[in-house]
Design a protein around this motif. Structure first.
Motif, mmCIF file in Angstrom:
data_model
loop_
_atom_site.group_PDB
_atom_site.id
_atom_site.type_symbol
_atom_site.label_atom_id
_atom_site.label_comp_id
_atom_site.label_asym_id
_atom_site.label_seq_id
_atom_site.Cartn_x
_atom_site.Cartn_y
_atom_site.Cartn_z
ATOM 1 N N TYR A 17 2.121 -7.246 -8.310
ATOM 2 C CA TYR A 17 3.669 -6.475 -8.742
ATOM 3 C C TYR A 17 4.136 -7.332 -9.446
ATOM 4 O O TYR A 17 5.013 -8.357 -9.250
ATOM 5 N N GLU A 45 -3.719 -5.449 -7.860
ATOM 6 C CA GLU A 45 -2.550 -5.237 -8.426
ATOM 7 C C GLU A 45 -1.813 -6.334 -9.199
ATOM 8 O O GLU A 45 -1.396 -7.068 -8.137
ATOM 9 N N THR A 65 9.057 -4.563 -7.075
ATOM 10 C CA THR A 65 7.544 -3.619 -6.179
ATOM 11 C C THR A 65 7.336 -5.358 -5.047
ATOM 12 O O THR A 65 7.867 -5.747 -3.557
ATOM 13 N N LEU A 84 0.941 -0.970 0.379
ATOM 14 C CA LEU A 84 -0.162 0.317 -0.084
ATOM 15 C C LEU A 84 1.247 1.257 0.135
ATOM 16 O O LEU A 84 0.507 1.899 -0.624
ATOM 17 N N PRO A 85 1.961 1.050 0.713
ATOM 18 C CA PRO A 85 2.729 2.783 0.870
ATOM 19 C C PRO A 85 3.092 2.768 -0.427
ATOM 20 O O PRO A 85 4.140 3.936 -0.664
ATOM 21 N N LEU A 86 3.543 1.779 -1.271
ATOM 22 C CA LEU A 86 4.121 1.892 -2.846
ATOM 23 C C LEU A 86 3.190 2.283 -4.067
ATOM 24 O O LEU A 86 3.211 2.074 -4.975
ATOM 25 N N LYS A 87 1.510 2.301 -3.281
ATOM 26 C CA LYS A 87 0.541 3.147 -4.334
ATOM 27 C C LYS A 87 0.528 1.375 -4.763
ATOM 28 O O LYS A 87 -0.320 1.546 -5.359
ATOM 29 N N MET A 88 0.424 0.654 -4.439
ATOM 30 C CA MET A 88 -0.487 -1.007 -5.124
ATOM 31 C C MET A 88 -1.422 -0.715 -4.349
ATOM 32 O O MET A 88 -1.610 -1.399 -3.022
ATOM 33 N N LEU A 89 -2.325 -1.606 -5.150
ATOM 34 C CA LEU A 89 -3.633 -1.279 -4.719
ATOM 35 C C LEU A 89 -3.695 -3.389 -4.175
ATOM 36 O O LEU A 89 -3.044 -4.095 -4.875
#
Length: 117
Positions: free
Chosen positions: A73, A71, A77, A63-68
């Motif tokens: 990876y 999605e 990532t 989440l802090p890496l803007k990954m929902l």
């Protein structure tokens, strides 16, 4: 993420038990092996604190890496997620360091600086 989780599991097994180690063959003996039990607990798909490398925690670390959730990876990532989880896994963070290579290259000096004196 599942592939990253499997690679991490293999890396932890090699780190803590060495490349030649294999779990005991009889299922009853495997269940009694403390390391096998710990490794399975760390990877279990539960939101429990003892499940340090669960899919739930991997998604939360993304989440802090803007990954929902849901999605894809990519390798970089996934490596950052693994690095975040291994550094927060307190009981083992002093024994294990994760380094994410920038631009797909490992530099000897960077690795040596992580290993300490």
């Amino acid at each position: 993420l599942r592939a990253a989780q499997m690679l991490l599991s293999h890396a932890l097994r090699r780190h803590y038990r060495g490349p030649a180690w294999r779990p005991p063959l009889p299922l009853k003996a495997r269940r009694a092996e403390v390391f096998v039990s710990d490794l399975l607990t760390w990877m279990a798909d539960a939101a429990h604190p003892s499940c340090a490398y669960s899919i739930h925690r991997m998604v939360a670390a993304g989440l802090p890496l803007k990954m929902l959730p849901g999605e894809w990876y990519g390798p970089t990532t996934a490596a950052h997620v693994i690095a975040a989880l291994t550094s927060s896994h307190l009981e083992h963070s002093k024994q294990l360091t994760t380094h994410v290579a920038s631009h797909g290259a490992l530099c000897k000096h960077a690795l040596h600086s992580l290993m300490g004196p």
